[in-house]
Design a protein around this motif. Structure first.
Motif, PDB file in Angstrom:
ATOM      1  N   ALA A  18      43.738  50.826  40.337  1.00 46.28           N
ATOM      2  CA  ALA A  18      43.202  50.830  41.709  1.00 46.28           C
ATOM      3  C   ALA A  18      42.036  49.866  41.848  1.00 46.28           C
ATOM      4  O   ALA A  18      41.106  50.101  42.626  1.00 46.28           O
ATOM      5  N   GLY A  19      42.076  48.766  41.078  1.00 43.90           N
ATOM      6  CA  GLY A  19      41.035  47.748  41.186  1.00 43.90           C
ATOM      7  C   GLY A  19      39.658  48.249  40.795  1.00 43.90           C
ATOM      8  O   GLY A  19      38.649  47.733  41.264  1.00 43.90           O
ATOM      9  N   ARG A  20      39.608  49.245  39.916  1.00 44.86           N
ATOM     10  CA  ARG A  20      38.337  49.847  39.516  1.00 44.86           C
ATOM     11  C   ARG A  20      38.162  49.803  38.001  1.00 44.86           C
ATOM     12  O   ARG A  20      39.129  49.754  37.258  1.00 44.86           O
ATOM     13  N   CYS A  21      36.902  49.869  37.576  1.00 44.25           N
ATOM     14  CA  CYS A  21      36.595  49.919  36.150  1.00 44.25           C
ATOM     15  C   CYS A  21      37.136  51.214  35.563  1.00 44.25           C
ATOM     16  O   CYS A  21      36.939  52.311  36.113  1.00 44.25           O
ATOM     17  N   SER A  22      37.813  51.121  34.420  1.00 46.59           N
ATOM     18  CA  SER A  22      38.440  52.276  33.787  1.00 46.59           C
ATOM     19  C   SER A  22      37.502  53.044  32.861  1.00 46.59           C
ATOM     20  O   SER A  22      37.907  54.068  32.300  1.00 46.59           O
ATOM     21  N   PHE A  23      36.264  52.583  32.701  1.00 47.00           N
ATOM     22  CA  PHE A  23      35.325  53.258  31.810  1.00 47.00           C
ATOM     23  C   PHE A  23      34.915  54.590  32.430  1.00 47.00           C
ATOM     24  O   PHE A  23      34.628  54.662  33.627  1.00 47.00           O
ATOM     25  N   PRO A  24      34.896  55.677  31.625  1.00 47.37           N
ATOM     26  CA  PRO A  24      34.561  56.998  32.170  1.00 47.37           C
ATOM     27  C   PRO A  24      33.230  57.002  32.924  1.00 47.37           C
ATOM     28  O   PRO A  24      32.219  56.509  32.422  1.00 47.37           O
ATOM     29  N   GLY A  25      33.257  57.538  34.141  1.00 46.89           N
ATOM     30  CA  GLY A  25      32.051  57.656  34.940  1.00 46.89           C
ATOM     31  C   GLY A  25      31.670  56.417  35.712  1.00 46.89           C
ATOM     32  O   GLY A  25      30.712  56.445  36.502  1.00 46.89           O
ATOM     33  N   CYS A  26      32.389  55.309  35.533  1.00 48.53           N
ATOM     34  CA  CYS A  26      32.044  54.074  36.249  1.00 48.53           C
ATOM     35  C   CYS A  26      32.866  53.958  37.528  1.00 48.53           C
ATOM     36  O   CYS A  26      32.382  54.216  38.617  1.00 48.53           O
ATOM     37  N   LYS A  27      34.100  53.531  37.402  1.00 49.34           N
ATOM     38  CA  LYS A  27      35.027  53.437  38.533  1.00 49.34           C
ATOM     39  C   LYS A  27      34.535  52.513  39.652  1.00 49.34           C
ATOM     40  O   LYS A  27      34.947  52.632  40.807  1.00 49.34           O
ATOM     41  N   ILE A  28      33.672  51.585  39.306  1.00 50.19           N
ATOM     42  CA  ILE A  28      33.181  50.642  40.312  1.00 50.19           C
ATOM     43  C   ILE A  28      34.323  49.746  40.784  1.00 50.19           C
ATOM     44  O   ILE A  28      35.187  49.355  40.003  1.00 50.19           O
ATOM     45  N   GLU A  29      34.363  49.440  42.088  1.00 50.22           N
ATOM     46  CA  GLU A  29      35.408  48.568  42.620  1.00 50.22           C
ATOM     47  C   GLU A  29      35.183  47.140  42.128  1.00 50.22           C
ATOM     48  O   GLU A  29      34.057  46.630  42.114  1.00 50.22           O
ATOM     49  N   LEU A  30      36.280  46.488  41.748  1.00 49.01           N
ATOM     50  CA  LEU A  30      36.207  45.166  41.126  1.00 49.01           C
ATOM     51  C   LEU A  30      36.913  44.100  41.949  1.00 49.01           C
ATOM     52  O   LEU A  30      37.221  43.032  41.444  1.00 49.01           O
ATOM     53  N   THR A  31      37.167  44.399  43.219  1.00 48.08           N
ATOM     54  CA  THR A  31      37.788  43.432  44.119  1.00 48.08           C
ATOM     55  C   THR A  31      36.781  43.054  45.191  1.00 48.08           C
ATOM     56  O   THR A  31      36.290  43.916  45.925  1.00 48.08           O
ATOM     57  N   LEU A  32      36.461  41.772  45.282  1.00 50.64           N
ATOM     58  CA  LEU A  32      35.469  41.273  46.232  1.00 50.64           C
ATOM     59  C   LEU A  32      36.173  40.550  47.369  1.00 50.64           C
ATOM     60  O   LEU A  32      36.989  39.662  47.146  1.00 50.64           O
ATOM     61  N   GLU A  33      35.887  40.966  48.613  1.00 52.97           N
ATOM     62  CA  GLU A  33      36.449  40.278  49.777  1.00 52.97           C
ATOM     63  C   GLU A  33      35.542  39.093  50.109  1.00 52.97           C
ATOM     64  O   GLU A  33      34.432  39.270  50.599  1.00 52.97           O
ATOM     65  N   THR A  34      35.994  37.885  49.811  1.00 50.05           N
ATOM     66  CA  THR A  34      35.185  36.686  50.016  1.00 50.05           C
ATOM     67  C   THR A  34      35.256  36.180  51.456  1.00 50.05           C
ATOM     68  O   THR A  34      34.303  35.626  51.982  1.00 50.05           O
ATOM     69  N   LYS A  35      36.406  36.370  52.090  1.00 50.74           N
ATOM     70  CA  LYS A  35      36.630  36.025  53.491  1.00 50.74           C
ATOM     71  C   LYS A  35      37.554  37.090  54.061  1.00 50.74           C
ATOM     72  O   LYS A  35      38.152  37.863  53.304  1.00 50.74           O
ATOM     73  N   PRO A  36      37.694  37.173  55.384  1.00 49.87           N
ATOM     74  CA  PRO A  36      38.630  38.151  55.940  1.00 49.87           C
ATOM     75  C   PRO A  36      40.020  38.013  55.322  1.00 49.87           C
ATOM     76  O   PRO A  36      40.622  36.938  55.356  1.00 49.87           O
ATOM     77  N   ASN A  37      40.488  39.097  54.687  1.00 46.61           N
ATOM     78  CA  ASN A  37      41.804  39.141  54.044  1.00 46.61           C
ATOM     79  C   ASN A  37      41.938  38.200  52.848  1.00 46.61           C
ATOM     80  O   ASN A  37      43.051  37.883  52.426  1.00 46.61           O
ATOM     81  N   LYS A  38      40.807  37.741  52.293  1.00 48.20           N
ATOM     82  CA  LYS A  38      40.805  36.929  51.084  1.00 48.20           C
ATOM     83  C   LYS A  38      40.020  37.675  50.006  1.00 48.20           C
ATOM     84  O   LYS A  38      38.862  38.030  50.225  1.00 48.20           O
ATOM     85  N   PHE A  39      40.663  37.919  48.876  1.00 50.38           N
ATOM     86  CA  PHE A  39      40.057  38.764  47.857  1.00 50.38           C
ATOM     87  C   PHE A  39      39.971  38.045  46.514  1.00 50.38           C
ATOM     88  O   PHE A  39      40.825  37.228  46.182  1.00 50.38           O
ATOM     89  N   LYS A  40      38.935  38.394  45.766  1.00 55.17           N
ATOM     90  CA  LYS A  40      38.751  37.833  44.428  1.00 55.17           C
ATOM     91  C   LYS A  40      38.556  38.980  43.442  1.00 55.17           C
ATOM     92  O   LYS A  40      37.758  39.899  43.690  1.00 55.17           O
TER      93      LYS A  40
END
Length: 250
Positions: A18-40
């Motif tokens: 789900a685009g998140r860090c798999s480390f226990p307790g982290c789960k931070i989102e790792l997908t950055l929207e750089t422009k509308p509908n553009k993701f990195k």
């Protein structure tokens, strides 16, 4: 020169985490929207068995062709990528496999929970993602094949079967939503199917098959969002269209 990571394996890893860090307790989102509908993607792919025999968790007996694959990767943020490589005695191959399995189970459980809770607003957003393809049906006829038969014909595996079954539990609500929209716009149902069909055809032209194809359609239906409520709405629309359309039969 380092071998390029297989594109489809990267997509699979990102989707199932789900685009998140798999480390226990982290789960931070790792997908950055750089422009509308553009993701990195800003996460890091860590090798469970080290990519080099001399690196962290290296194993010279491990098949080289399996090193750069979904099965040997775990998605992490930059901090936790460095942490696991700094202490391989604590973060062993077995520990990382367990970490990945637990994280992906959490993702499925979170999606399952949201399937019971999303509402009209999320359906509207998910449907808009499909309609945004500006497609027409070109007079195509959409008929019905039983979902289980269709799953088998398209070589969908058990994890995808489970996703479809989860999504189909909200199919009646999706049907009611589409029916209500059609009262305001008679062409709405066919345009929704057409948007779905257009994206399907595009992905097939890119040689995606089976689970990779279904998971890519799910990303499309949920607008590439990592929000579980959005994903739940997208999955329900996708499952509903899977049930009533012949798209996956082509």
């Amino acid at each position: 020169m380092a071998r390029k990571k297989p594109y489809l394996d990267q997509l699979t890893l990102n989707r199932r985490a789900a685009g998140r860090c798999s480390f226990p307790g982290c789960k931070i989102e790792l997908t950055l929207e750089t422009k509308p509908n553009k993701f990195k993607q800003i996460g890091k792919i860590a090798h469970i068995v080290g990519h080099s025999p001399k690196g962290p968790r290296g194993d010279s007996s491990f098949p080289s062709e399996k090193l750069a694959t979904y099965q040997n990767w775990i998605l992490l943020c930059g901090t936790h990528h460095d942490i696991i490589d700094a202490d391989e005695s604590k973060y062993s191959v077995e520990k990382l496999h367990e970490m990945k399995k637990n994280h992906e189970s959490w993702v499925r459980e979170s999606l399952d929970k949201e399937l019971m809770e999303f509402g009209f607003a999320e359906l509207e957003v998910a449907a808009s993602a499909i309609l945004a393809s500006n497609s027409s049906t070109n007079g195509d006829s959409f008929t019905v094949t039983p979902p289980l038969q269709k799953m088998k014909k398209n070589n969908l595996t058990k994890p995808t079967h489970k996703l479809l079954t989860m999504g189909l539990c909200r199919s009646p609500e999706v049907g009611k939503y589409i029916e209500e929209q059609s009262k305001l716009d008679a062409g709405y149902p066919e345009r929704l199917k057409g948007g779905f069909r257009k994206e399907y055809d595009r992905l097939v032209n890119e040689k995606l098959l089976s689970d990779d194809l279904f998971e890519s359609m799910l990303e499309f239906a949920s607008g590439n969002s990592n929000d579980f409520k959005r994903k739940a709405a997208g999955l329900s629309i996708l499952a509903h269209l899977f049930e009533i359309c012949e798209v996956f039969e082509q």
